[in-house]
Design an enzyme around this catalytic site. Sequence first.
Site, PDB file in Angstrom:
ATOM      1  N   LYS A   9     -21.997  93.021 -54.381  1.00 16.76           N
ATOM      2  CA  LYS A   9     -22.603  94.121 -53.638  1.00 16.76           C
ATOM      3  C   LYS A   9     -21.835  95.426 -53.900  1.00 16.76           C
ATOM      4  O   LYS A   9     -20.715  95.406 -54.412  1.00 16.76           O
ATOM      5  CB  LYS A   9     -22.587  93.787 -52.139  1.00 16.76           C
ATOM      6  CG  LYS A   9     -23.423  92.544 -51.778  1.00 16.76           C
ATOM      7  CD  LYS A   9     -23.407  92.307 -50.271  1.00 16.76           C
ATOM      8  CE  LYS A   9     -24.235  91.090 -49.915  1.00 16.76           C
ATOM      9  NZ  LYS A   9     -24.343  90.908 -48.428  1.00 16.76           N
ATOM     10  N   TYR A  49     -34.589  91.445 -50.057  1.00 13.12           N
ATOM     11  CA  TYR A  49     -34.274  90.981 -48.699  1.00 13.12           C
ATOM     12  C   TYR A  49     -35.543  90.796 -47.855  1.00 13.12           C
ATOM     13  O   TYR A  49     -35.469  90.830 -46.619  1.00 13.12           O
ATOM     14  CB  TYR A  49     -33.317  91.961 -48.021  1.00 13.12           C
ATOM     15  CG  TYR A  49     -31.854  91.754 -48.359  1.00 13.12           C
ATOM     16  CD1 TYR A  49     -31.287  90.467 -48.375  1.00 13.12           C
ATOM     17  CD2 TYR A  49     -31.016  92.835 -48.636  1.00 13.12           C
ATOM     18  CE1 TYR A  49     -29.945  90.268 -48.676  1.00 13.12           C
ATOM     19  CE2 TYR A  49     -29.665  92.643 -48.929  1.00 13.12           C
ATOM     20  CZ  TYR A  49     -29.139  91.356 -48.943  1.00 13.12           C
ATOM     21  OH  TYR A  49     -27.796  91.168 -49.224  1.00 13.12           O
ATOM     22  N   ASN A 113     -19.698  92.111 -47.107  1.00 10.62           N
ATOM     23  CA  ASN A 113     -19.161  90.778 -47.415  1.00 10.62           C
ATOM     24  C   ASN A 113     -19.215  90.458 -48.911  1.00 10.62           C
ATOM     25  O   ASN A 113     -19.350  89.309 -49.314  1.00 10.62           O
ATOM     26  CB  ASN A 113     -19.830  89.702 -46.547  1.00 10.62           C
ATOM     27  CG  ASN A 113     -21.336  89.628 -46.768  1.00 10.62           C
ATOM     28  OD1 ASN A 113     -21.891  90.386 -47.556  1.00 10.62           O
ATOM     29  ND2 ASN A 113     -21.982  88.699 -46.090  1.00 10.62           N
ATOM     30  N   HIS A 116     -23.642  88.419 -52.912  1.00  9.98           N
ATOM     31  CA  HIS A 116     -24.874  87.693 -52.597  1.00  9.98           C
ATOM     32  C   HIS A 116     -24.997  86.498 -53.529  1.00  9.98           C
ATOM     33  O   HIS A 116     -24.601  86.579 -54.692  1.00  9.98           O
ATOM     34  CB  HIS A 116     -26.099  88.607 -52.809  1.00  9.98           C
ATOM     35  CG  HIS A 116     -27.385  87.827 -52.842  1.00  9.98           C
ATOM     36  ND1 HIS A 116     -28.021  87.405 -51.689  1.00  9.98           N
ATOM     37  CD2 HIS A 116     -28.111  87.331 -53.881  1.00  9.98           C
ATOM     38  CE1 HIS A 116     -29.092  86.695 -52.029  1.00  9.98           C
ATOM     39  NE2 HIS A 116     -29.174  86.635 -53.347  1.00  9.98           N
ATOM     40  N   GLU A 127     -35.502  85.222 -57.146  1.00  8.60           N
ATOM     41  CA  GLU A 127     -34.600  86.350 -57.359  1.00  8.60           C
ATOM     42  C   GLU A 127     -34.357  86.610 -58.853  1.00  8.60           C
ATOM     43  O   GLU A 127     -34.246  87.762 -59.276  1.00  8.60           O
ATOM     44  CB  GLU A 127     -33.291  86.098 -56.593  1.00  8.60           C
ATOM     45  CG  GLU A 127     -33.537  86.132 -55.087  1.00  8.60           C
ATOM     46  CD  GLU A 127     -32.383  85.612 -54.232  1.00  8.60           C
ATOM     47  OE1 GLU A 127     -31.304  85.301 -54.774  1.00  8.60           O
ATOM     48  OE2 GLU A 127     -32.575  85.521 -53.001  1.00  8.60           O
TER      49      GLU A 127
HETATM   50  O1  CDP Z   1     -25.894  86.718 -47.655  1.00 12.38           O
HETATM   51  P1  CDP Z   1     -26.244  85.437 -46.934  1.00 12.38           P
HETATM   52  O2  CDP Z   1     -27.343  84.655 -47.599  1.00 12.38           O
HETATM   53  O3  CDP Z   1     -25.021  84.622 -46.652  1.00 12.38           O
HETATM   54  O4  CDP Z   1     -26.775  85.865 -45.479  1.00 12.38           O
HETATM   55  P2  CDP Z   1     -28.242  86.286 -44.983  1.00 12.38           P
HETATM   56  O5  CDP Z   1     -28.463  85.644 -43.660  1.00 12.38           O
HETATM   57  O6  CDP Z   1     -29.258  86.055 -46.041  1.00 12.38           O
HETATM   58  O7  CDP Z   1     -28.105  87.856 -44.733  1.00 12.38           O
HETATM   59  C1  CDP Z   1     -28.096  88.762 -45.804  1.00 12.38           C
HETATM   60  C2  CDP Z   1     -26.985  89.768 -45.568  1.00 12.38           C
HETATM   61  O8  CDP Z   1     -27.280  90.526 -44.412  1.00 12.38           O
HETATM   62  C3  CDP Z   1     -25.608  89.140 -45.275  1.00 12.38           C
HETATM   63  O9  CDP Z   1     -24.892  88.831 -46.444  1.00 12.38           O
HETATM   64  C4  CDP Z   1     -24.932  90.232 -44.468  1.00 12.38           C
HETATM   65  O10 CDP Z   1     -24.322  91.216 -45.321  1.00 12.38           O
HETATM   66  C5  CDP Z   1     -26.088  90.892 -43.736  1.00 12.38           C
HETATM   67  N1  CDP Z   1     -26.207  90.447 -42.339  1.00 12.38           N
HETATM   68  C6  CDP Z   1     -25.817  91.322 -41.336  1.00 12.38           C
HETATM   69  O11 CDP Z   1     -25.373  92.423 -41.616  1.00 12.38           O
HETATM   70  N2  CDP Z   1     -25.928  90.926 -40.007  1.00 12.38           N
HETATM   71  C7  CDP Z   1     -26.405  89.713 -39.688  1.00 12.38           C
HETATM   72  N3  CDP Z   1     -26.489  89.356 -38.406  1.00 12.38           N
HETATM   73  C8  CDP Z   1     -26.811  88.826 -40.706  1.00 12.38           C
HETATM   74  C9  CDP Z   1     -26.698  89.225 -42.020  1.00 12.38           C
HETATM   75 MG    MG Z   2     -29.321  85.032 -47.853  1.00 10.58          MG
END
Ligand code: CDP
Ligand code: MG
Length: 137
Positions: A9, A49, A113, A116, A127
């Site tokens: 990211k 997303y 974080n 991705h 994707e």
């Molecule tokens: O990236 P990952 O698949 O682990 O998580 P996701 O549930 O698909 O969410 C995508 C991204 O959104 C995460 O990597 C976080 O950076 C962000 N996120 C957030 O800011 N707040 C949340 N409550 C959940 C996700």
């Molecule tokens: Mg995800």
Amino acid sequence: MARTFSFIKPDGVQRGLIGEVLRRFEQKGLTLVAADLRQIDRATAEAHYAEHAGKGFFDAIVTGLTSGPIFTMVLEGPEDVAKIVRTMMGATNPAESAPGTIRGDFGTEMQYNIIHGSDSPESAAREIALFFPELAK
Ligand code: CDP
Ligand code: MG
């Protein structure tokens, strides 16, 4: 063999973590099939997303993803390569990501974080088609 999709990211790119992340994947034994540094537009970030559309954090993650270049990767490995990459990434919430994982070692904030990774073979196919249409079957 199977393929998965990942990107570093904007926060990870800005912090100079491309080499570190790539080193970990290569050291693990995964093969880099395609990669590039690119700035994506808002429509691409929203499409990426799409599963999160309507959630409270949607606007923030789309804005974050377009705030600077990302380093996209297609990685090849065994059938469960998507799971391998997810395990190496660590949990979404940096408060829960274990030391030794990418998120566990380099991040403290959910929105920043670092990385991705596709969460399933189906997500990987979707994707890869979005970011590397020339590789989509
Ligand atoms: O990236 P990952 O698949 O682990 O998580 P996701 O549930 O698909 O969410 C995508 C991204 O959104 C995460 O990597 C976080 O950076 C962000 N996120 C957030 O800011 N707040 C949340 N409550 C959940 C996700
Ligand atoms: Mg995800």
